[in-house]
Motif scaffolding. Structure first.
Motif, PDB file in Angstrom:
ATOM      1  N   GLN A 219       0.824  -1.212   0.000  1.00 28.93           N
ATOM      2  CA  GLN A 219       0.000   0.000   0.000  1.00 28.93           C
ATOM      3  C   GLN A 219       0.858   1.262   0.000  1.00 28.93           C
ATOM      4  O   GLN A 219       0.594   2.219  -0.735  1.00 28.93           O
ATOM      5  N   ARG A 220       1.912   1.259   0.835  1.00 34.62           N
ATOM      6  CA  ARG A 220       2.793   2.429   0.897  1.00 34.62           C
ATOM      7  C   ARG A 220       3.548   2.606  -0.421  1.00 34.62           C
ATOM      8  O   ARG A 220       3.755   3.738  -0.877  1.00 34.62           O
ATOM      9  N   GLN A 223       1.008   4.079  -2.825  1.00 29.05           N
ATOM     10  CA  GLN A 223       0.624   5.432  -2.437  1.00 29.05           C
ATOM     11  C   GLN A 223       1.757   6.437  -2.655  1.00 29.05           C
ATOM     12  O   GLN A 223       1.509   7.599  -2.984  1.00 29.05           O
ATOM     13  N   ASN A 224       3.002   5.990  -2.487  1.00 28.45           N
ATOM     14  CA  ASN A 224       4.155   6.888  -2.626  1.00 28.45           C
ATOM     15  C   ASN A 224       4.711   6.942  -4.042  1.00 28.45           C
ATOM     16  O   ASN A 224       5.693   7.647  -4.294  1.00 28.45           O
ATOM     17  N   LYS A 321      -7.540  -2.720   1.523  1.00 26.12           N
ATOM     18  CA  LYS A 321      -6.953  -1.377   1.611  1.00 26.12           C
ATOM     19  C   LYS A 321      -6.025  -1.045   0.444  1.00 26.12           C
ATOM     20  O   LYS A 321      -5.633   0.117   0.276  1.00 26.12           O
ATOM     21  N   ALA A 325      -5.223   2.651  -1.249  1.00 28.32           N
ATOM     22  CA  ALA A 325      -3.881   3.176  -1.514  1.00 28.32           C
ATOM     23  C   ALA A 325      -3.785   3.735  -2.932  1.00 28.32           C
ATOM     24  O   ALA A 325      -3.156   4.789  -3.148  1.00 28.32           O
ATOM     25  N   ARG A 327      -6.242   4.965  -4.708  1.00 28.35           N
ATOM     26  CA  ARG A 327      -7.044   6.188  -4.771  1.00 28.35           C
ATOM     27  C   ARG A 327      -6.345   7.361  -4.088  1.00 28.35           C
ATOM     28  O   ARG A 327      -6.581   8.523  -4.445  1.00 28.35           O
ATOM     29  N   LEU A 328      -5.514   7.061  -3.073  1.00 19.34           N
ATOM     30  CA  LEU A 328      -4.800   8.125  -2.363  1.00 19.34           C
ATOM     31  C   LEU A 328      -3.509   8.547  -3.059  1.00 19.34           C
ATOM     32  O   LEU A 328      -2.897   9.543  -2.670  1.00 19.34           O
ATOM     33  N   SER A 329      -3.090   7.785  -4.059  1.00 18.08           N
ATOM     34  CA  SER A 329      -1.871   8.131  -4.787  1.00 18.08           C
ATOM     35  C   SER A 329      -2.172   9.248  -5.797  1.00 18.08           C
ATOM     36  O   SER A 329      -3.330   9.612  -6.023  1.00 18.08           O
ATOM     37  N   ASN A 330      -1.098   9.766  -6.416  1.00 14.92           N
ATOM     38  CA  ASN A 330      -1.315  10.810  -7.430  1.00 14.92           C
ATOM     39  C   ASN A 330      -1.528  10.171  -8.805  1.00 14.92           C
ATOM     40  O   ASN A 330      -0.840  10.477  -9.777  1.00 14.92           O
ATOM     41  N   TRP A 331      -2.521   9.274  -8.840  1.00 15.63           N
ATOM     42  CA  TRP A 331      -2.830   8.511 -10.052  1.00 15.63           C
ATOM     43  C   TRP A 331      -3.218   9.410 -11.215  1.00 15.63           C
ATOM     44  O   TRP A 331      -3.054   9.048 -12.393  1.00 15.63           O
TER      45      TRP A 331
END
Length: 385
Positions: A219-220, A223-224, A321, A325, A327-331
């Motif tokens: 996930q990290r 997300q990163n 989750k 992750a 959705r929270l990334s800069n996709w």
């Protein structure tokens, strides 16, 4: 930091199983000592059932023995499953160790997050605590008759010697030497049961906790990810994340497959045990010592079930989750092609990774349901009385 799964491997080695070293995987052949250990535990059913038949008119003794019979049956399922999937167990242990080493290397290089290292500590702590719990439960049953004998001699009263477990052998198991033989047999059976329970159950919760840590690491990573970088670099990072995700899903499926008989047996037999022990508790409220014994036994079997439910719950939650992750990334900075790949990750992550067997699912919701059933049984039995 201790070696991953060290305690469980020591328990298996005590039962005659040789673990894998470095990149080696033991063969799946069963030796005579493995078959003997299974036959030895199975043989305990005879004196247990004989005790039930001999005391068939005494419901208190019958129910007391039934809980032990069910525990022994569950151990037989665990030993049989381990022997049937022996090589798969060792293969999973080896793969998790390799992934753990890779994670440690990432931490050294500054690319890790410490999830796997922390998970190893938690898994080791829970494994030791569970092993100690099983050991003390067995020790409690073993010391009970000895304490009663010593106490009766100290008080100068007559005490009819009883075995640690409710068993009836085809010989005189009250007087010497039959009593000593029966006592030693019971001790050996208990040692095998505790060793296999500590190993098989401990491995499951350790696998589950490590899987959670790897899902958190994934996930990290997602997300990163910086999708504003050149597409070649971004594509390579995304390919690595997809491969990582596929491997975690494969390990989760493999874990579910090899533990299917055990999960089914754990839920089914524990449900029966709860009913039997609740009956004993309600009908023996006037005896403090009996209450302590039954509560200790109930706590032990509920702890076993909780470990499977907790392990299944954390795998399910963390696998879901991965979707968050992404959705929270800069996709939104990624190219159209990479967005399609991310969409596939989202779609796969929305399917729960479940540890289940038949209609039993290892989850905290089902654990709570069984606890509620236990409370309902107390009320029902009290109302009948």
């Amino acid at each position: 930091m201790g070696r991953l799964f060290q305690l469980q491997e020591k328990c298996l080695q005590a039962m005659g199983h040789t673990g894998g070293h470095e990149n080696s995987i033991p063969d799946g052949k069963l030796s005579l000592k493995h078959i003997v250990s299974l036959a030895f535990v199975v043989s305990a059913q005879y004196p247990l059932i004989s005790y039930i038949v001999y005391n068939s008119e005494d419901m208190e003794k019958v129910t007391a023995c039934m809980s032990v019979v069910l525990t022994n049956m569950l151990t037989v399922i665990k030993i049989t499953t381990f022997l049937a999937y022996k090589q798969d167990f060792w293969r999973m242990i080896q793969r998790f160790r390799e992934m753990h080493q890779q994670s440690n290397q990432r931490n050294v290089d500054g690319d890790g997050y410490g999830y796997v290292a922390a998970a190893n500590k938690v898994a080791s702590m829970l494994g030791r605590a569970y092993c100690v719990s099983c050991g003390f439960t067995g020790l409690y049953f073993m010391l009970g008759p000895i304490v009663n004998i010593v106490a009766s001699k100290w008080r100068g009263t007559t005490y009819v010697r009883e075995l640690p477990m409710p068993m009836k052998f085809p010989f005189n198991d009250v007087n010497t030497p039959g009593y000593e033989v029966g006592f030693l047999y019971t001790v050996l059976v208990t040692v095998v049961v505790v060793a296999y329970a500590s190993a098989v159950d401990g491995l499951f919760i350790s696998f589950a906790i490590n899987l959670r840590a790897h899902f958190q690491t994934l996930q990290r990573d997602i997300q990163n990810s910086n999708y504003a970088l050149p597409e070649r670099e971004t594509r390579a990072a995304l390919r690595s994340a997809v491969d990582y995700h596929v491997e975690l899903l494969s390990l989760s499926k493999h874990l579910r497959d090899i533990y299917t008989p055990i999960v089914f047996g754990q839920f089914f037999i524990t449900s029966l045990q709860v009913g039997v022990i609740i009956y004993q508790l309600v009908t023996r409220l006037d005896s403090v010592m009996d209450l302590l014994v039954y509560l200790s036994f109930l706590g032990s079997i509920m702890l076993q079930l909780f470990m499977y439910c907790y392990g299944g719950e954390i795998i399910k939650v963390e696998s879901l989750k991965v979707d968050i992750a992404v959705r929270l990334s800069n996709w939104h900075l990624a190219s159209a092609t990479l967005r399609k790949s991310l969409a596939f990750i989202i779609l796969r992550s929305q399917r729960e990774v479940l540890i289940k067997a038949g209609f039993y699912e290892a989850s905290l919701a089902n654990f709570v349901a069984i606890c509620r059933t236990a409370l309902s049984l107390i009320t029902l039995i009290k109302s009948i009385e």
